[in-house]
Design a protein around this motif. Structure first.
Motif, PDB file in Angstrom:
ATOM      1  N   THR A  13      51.841   1.408 -26.926  1.00 59.18           N
ATOM      2  CA  THR A  13      53.181   1.903 -27.157  1.00 59.18           C
ATOM      3  C   THR A  13      53.079   3.413 -26.841  1.00 59.18           C
ATOM      4  OG1 THR A  13      52.699   2.606 -29.402  1.00 59.18           O
ATOM      5  CG2 THR A  13      53.326   0.432 -28.810  1.00 59.18           C
ATOM      6  N   ASN A  14      54.419   4.201 -27.032  1.00 58.32           N
ATOM      7  CA  ASN A  14      54.288   5.747 -26.828  1.00 58.32           C
ATOM      8  C   ASN A  14      54.228   6.509 -28.190  1.00 58.32           C
ATOM      9  OD1 ASN A  14      56.725   5.018 -27.880  1.00 58.32           O
ATOM     10  ND2 ASN A  14      57.838   6.125 -26.007  1.00 58.32           N
ATOM     11  N   LEU A 203      64.433  17.686 -17.013  1.00 58.76           N
ATOM     12  CA  LEU A 203      63.835  16.629 -17.250  1.00 58.76           C
ATOM     13  C   LEU A 203      62.215  17.344 -17.735  1.00 58.76           C
ATOM     14  CD1 LEU A 203      65.770  15.808 -14.851  1.00 58.76           C
ATOM     15  CD2 LEU A 203      64.335  13.735 -14.795  1.00 58.76           C
ATOM     16  N   TRP A 204      61.907  16.803 -18.860  1.00 63.06           N
ATOM     17  CA  TRP A 204      60.304  17.348 -19.390  1.00 63.06           C
ATOM     18  C   TRP A 204      59.700  15.966 -19.550  1.00 63.06           C
ATOM     19  CZ3 TRP A 204      58.134  16.551 -24.352  1.00 63.06           C
ATOM     20  CH2 TRP A 204      57.172  17.583 -24.619  1.00 63.06           C
ATOM     21  N   SER A 205      58.293  15.659 -19.045  1.00 66.73           N
ATOM     22  CA  SER A 205      57.651  14.591 -18.926  1.00 66.73           C
ATOM     23  C   SER A 205      56.169  15.115 -18.951  1.00 66.73           C
ATOM     24  CB  SER A 205      58.166  13.822 -17.631  1.00 66.73           C
ATOM     25  OG  SER A 205      57.191  12.771 -17.609  1.00 66.73           O
ATOM     26  N   VAL A 206      55.689  14.524 -20.382  1.00 66.46           N
ATOM     27  CA  VAL A 206      54.274  14.722 -20.571  1.00 66.46           C
ATOM     28  C   VAL A 206      53.640  13.548 -19.921  1.00 66.46           C
ATOM     29  CG1 VAL A 206      52.550  14.714 -22.411  1.00 66.46           C
ATOM     30  CG2 VAL A 206      54.713  15.642 -22.773  1.00 66.46           C
ATOM     31  N   PRO A 211      45.056   5.287 -18.430  1.00 68.02           N
ATOM     32  CA  PRO A 211      46.042   4.305 -18.808  1.00 68.02           C
ATOM     33  C   PRO A 211      47.003   4.558 -19.858  1.00 68.02           C
ATOM     34  CG  PRO A 211      44.127   3.346 -19.806  1.00 68.02           C
ATOM     35  CD  PRO A 211      43.805   4.886 -19.259  1.00 68.02           C
ATOM     36  N   ASP A 212      47.189   5.718 -20.346  1.00 67.62           N
ATOM     37  CA  ASP A 212      48.137   6.120 -21.368  1.00 67.62           C
ATOM     38  C   ASP A 212      49.413   5.940 -20.900  1.00 67.62           C
ATOM     39  OD1 ASP A 212      47.880   8.413 -23.770  1.00 67.62           O
ATOM     40  OD2 ASP A 212      50.039   8.486 -22.952  1.00 67.62           O
ATOM     41  N   ILE A 213      50.301   5.333 -21.882  1.00 64.75           N
ATOM     42  CA  ILE A 213      51.482   4.899 -21.457  1.00 64.75           C
ATOM     43  C   ILE A 213      52.519   6.049 -20.977  1.00 64.75           C
ATOM     44  CG2 ILE A 213      52.866   5.104 -23.690  1.00 64.75           C
ATOM     45  CD1 ILE A 213      54.263   2.897 -23.101  1.00 64.75           C
ATOM     46  N   THR A 214      52.189   7.407 -21.341  1.00 64.46           N
ATOM     47  CA  THR A 214      52.852   8.593 -20.759  1.00 64.46           C
ATOM     48  C   THR A 214      52.923   8.576 -19.238  1.00 64.46           C
ATOM     49  OG1 THR A 214      50.858   9.803 -21.135  1.00 64.46           O
ATOM     50  CG2 THR A 214      52.741   9.997 -22.693  1.00 64.46           C
ATOM     51  N   TYR A 215      51.580   8.211 -18.611  1.00 58.77           N
ATOM     52  CA  TYR A 215      51.566   8.324 -17.358  1.00 58.77           C
ATOM     53  C   TYR A 215      52.581   7.282 -16.437  1.00 58.77           C
ATOM     54  CZ  TYR A 215      49.838   6.685 -12.499  1.00 58.77           C
ATOM     55  OH  TYR A 215      49.607   6.642 -11.306  1.00 58.77           O
ATOM     56  N   LEU A 216      52.896   6.142 -17.143  1.00 63.61           N
ATOM     57  CA  LEU A 216      53.850   5.027 -16.778  1.00 63.61           C
ATOM     58  C   LEU A 216      55.215   5.547 -16.976  1.00 63.61           C
ATOM     59  CD1 LEU A 216      54.298   1.955 -15.501  1.00 63.61           C
ATOM     60  CD2 LEU A 216      54.121   1.566 -18.088  1.00 63.61           C
ATOM     61  N   MET A 217      55.401   6.234 -18.010  1.00 66.45           N
ATOM     62  CA  MET A 217      56.767   6.964 -18.440  1.00 66.45           C
ATOM     63  C   MET A 217      57.056   7.739 -17.472  1.00 66.45           C
ATOM     64  SD  MET A 217      57.215   6.832 -22.613  1.00 66.45           S
ATOM     65  CE  MET A 217      55.872   8.025 -22.828  1.00 66.45           C
ATOM     66  N   ARG A 218      56.443   8.609 -16.969  1.00 65.27           N
ATOM     67  CA  ARG A 218      56.390   9.891 -15.949  1.00 65.27           C
ATOM     68  C   ARG A 218      56.968   9.003 -14.625  1.00 65.27           C
ATOM     69  NH1 ARG A 218      51.969  14.332 -13.391  1.00 65.27           N
ATOM     70  NH2 ARG A 218      53.462  14.686 -11.647  1.00 65.27           N
ATOM     71  N   SER A 265      57.481  11.311 -23.719  1.00 68.02           N
ATOM     72  CA  SER A 265      56.427  11.852 -24.414  1.00 68.02           C
ATOM     73  C   SER A 265      56.212  10.726 -25.414  1.00 68.02           C
ATOM     74  CB  SER A 265      56.392  13.011 -24.832  1.00 68.02           C
ATOM     75  OG  SER A 265      57.482  12.874 -26.080  1.00 68.02           O
ATOM     76  N   HIS A 266      54.954  11.055 -26.038  1.00 67.28           N
ATOM     77  CA  HIS A 266      54.532  10.072 -27.303  1.00 67.28           C
ATOM     78  C   HIS A 266      55.447  10.762 -28.314  1.00 67.28           C
ATOM     79  CE1 HIS A 266      51.191   7.636 -26.069  1.00 67.28           C
ATOM     80  NE2 HIS A 266      50.595   8.832 -25.853  1.00 67.28           N
ATOM     81  N   GLY A 267      55.583   9.924 -29.362  1.00 71.25           N
ATOM     82  CA  GLY A 267      56.317  10.434 -30.592  1.00 71.25           C
ATOM     83  C   GLY A 267      55.639  10.375 -31.982  1.00 71.25           C
ATOM     84  N   ALA A 268      55.601  11.185 -32.711  1.00 72.90           N
ATOM     85  CA  ALA A 268      54.719  11.464 -33.833  1.00 72.90           C
ATOM     86  C   ALA A 268      54.838  10.519 -34.754  1.00 72.90           C
ATOM     87  CB  ALA A 268      54.942  12.814 -34.393  1.00 72.90           C
TER      88      ALA A 268
END
Length: 468
Positions: A13-14, A203-206, A211-218, A265-268
């Motif tokens: 998940t993110n 657009l702001w993309s971490v 394999p972190d999901i942020t790579y896939l989201m970007r 990004s991830h969410g806290a």
């Protein structure tokens, strides 16, 4: 065949738990979760009379389309008072009056399971109505296509918003009275005098790397949307890699004054052992250095002023209790512990959208997730197919940024279209399970998770707002 063999050992998940991404191994009860219940999306298929003019769903002022308010049902009021929304905040009463004494509906728990709204009248008994029935504002049985929920998810649950948004164009305002006054004033004036620039999307993309999901989201969200903007001549800016810090985000917002903002990004979702602090920072955007967004610092540099913000981050819109995904993963995994802790803070709207929508110059709409969002909704686990075009190209680009602006509620409706097929897949898988077909449990899990993930994306703000 085991779940791990079919899908892999981990579900990603993110969510960001303070020191790591939230991932989970499947629990022993995952199959039971997958096979528990199903809902079917109802759609009205009633053509207009041949002599009637074409129906323009973007025209929410039309009495064949319409706009209305959904309030909690409260005891101690007469039917006439409920119809007149005498218990609503003053700003909402002004908005109802300004929009032609728009119809007022009520959420009542015992009717909500079947998707019913209550409408009270001064001249007759209350009516139980489905949003998928008669549409518009003509007559006592009609339900507008645009509905604004006013209240917290503790008063009107997220699950009811999920149900309504399969049949109508739905938004929610969960603000204090001062925030509502500011938002309604801005909405009523059309954000008069705002500096928002429609041709400068930000657009702001971490990206913390595979394999972190942020790579896939970007790759599947931010870069695809940036490509669409650039090819169409927009002066779009994508901040990623070393630029994906909160300082860079705040500065770019202040300089560009974009009418559209996208963040991935991830969410806290931490600390898990401090409910008050967890609630206060729930869903805050996590930058490349794993720092959390400082809302006060953001609003000191930039005022939203009618912008629309899409935030693809865990719990960016809020949290629910119980979690929709309860018992899906092992309770001892980081994802399992996170789901349990977040559920304990109760149903709530996250701090960031509340602050932006209630700001001195309010945001027009915030699109985000309740609970986590999963990698399966970005890329199909069966064939690796990218699953974001309905969101990125059809919704956030084509619909929102078309020459004739589409209201945000109508724009998002296309994203929910896939829910019907996914829930039909779930029903088929449950039937296959009852017929002892191999692999039916895994099919049910995939379909249910992807459907509920999509439904968990919600609009905060009025669904009639559009790009300038």
């Amino acid at each position: 065949m085991t779940i791990e063999t079919e899908l892999g050992a981990l579900l990603r998940t993110n969510a960001w738990c303070g020191d790591a991404e939230a991932v989970g191994t499947y629990s022993r009860e995952a199959m039971a979760w997958a096979l528990r219940g199903a809902i079917v999306r109802a759609r009205e298929l009633a053509p207009e009379a041949a002599s009637a003019p074409a129906l323009d769903l973007a025209d929410w002022r039309s009495d064949r389309v319409g706009w209305g308010v959904v309030l909690p049902d409260r005891d101690g009021l007469s039917d006439a008072d409920k119809a007149a929304a005498v218990d609503a905040p003053a700003a909402i009463r002004r908005l109802i009056a300004a929009r032609g004494n728009a119809p007022v509906f009520r959420y009542k728990k015992e009717h909500a399971r079947d998707g019913f709204l209550l409408r009270h009248f001064a001249h007759r008994a209350p009516a139980r109505l489905r949003a998928s029935g008669q549409r518009g504002v003509r007559g006592d049985a009609a339900v507008p296509r645009y509905l604004l929920i006013v209240g917290s998810p503790g008063e009107i649950p997220w699950s009811f918003q999920y149900r309504l948004q399969t049949d109508a164009f739905v938004g929610r305002l969960d603000l204090d009275e001062e925030g509502l006054e500011r938002y309604v004033d801005a909405l009523s004036s059309g954000w008069h005098g705002s500096r928002r620039s429609a041709d400068k999307p930000l657009l702001w993309s971490v990206d913390h790397g595979h394999p972190d999901i942020t790579y896939l989201m970007r790759k599947t969200i931010a870069e695809k949307l940036q490509e669409a903007f650039v090819q169409s001549g927009f002066d779009a800016q994508l901040l990623t890699d070393a630029q994906a810090t909160h300082a860079q985000l705040n500065a770019a917002l202040a300089e560009r004054q974009p009418a559209f903002v996208l963040s991935t990004s991830h969410g806290a979702t931490f600390p898990l052992d401090d409910a008050a602090k967890l609630r206060a920072q729930l869903g805050l955007l996590v930058d490349r250095d794993h720092a959390l967004l400082d809302i006060d610092a953001l609003l000191q540099q930039w005022q939203p002023a009618g912008a629309i913000w899409y935030a693809h981050a865990c719990c960016s819109a809020g949290a629910d209790k119980p979690s929709t995904f309860q018992k899906l993963v092992d309770a001892s995994s980081s994802l399992g512990r996170m789901l349990g802790a977040v559920a304990q803070i109760g149903p709530c709207t996250a701090a960031l959208p509340r602050a932006l929508l209630g700001a001195a110059q309010p945001l027009a709409a915030f699109i985000g997730h309740v609970e986590p969002t999963f990698d399966w909704t970005l890329r199909d686990p069966d064939n690796g197919q990218r699953m974001t075009d309905a969101l990125i190209i059809d919704t956030l680009f084509t619909s929102l940024h078309a020459a004739r602006r589409t209201p945000v509620g109508m724009a998002m409706d296309g994203y929910y279209d896939a829910v019907a097929g996914l829930l039909l897949d779930h029903i088929d898988a449950v039937e296959a399970f009852n017929n002892h077909e191999a692999g039916a449990e895994v099919r049910a899990m995939k379909a249910k998770l992807m459907a509920m993930d999509r439904l968990g994306m919600v609009i905060l703000g009025d669904p009639t707002v559009a790009m300038p």
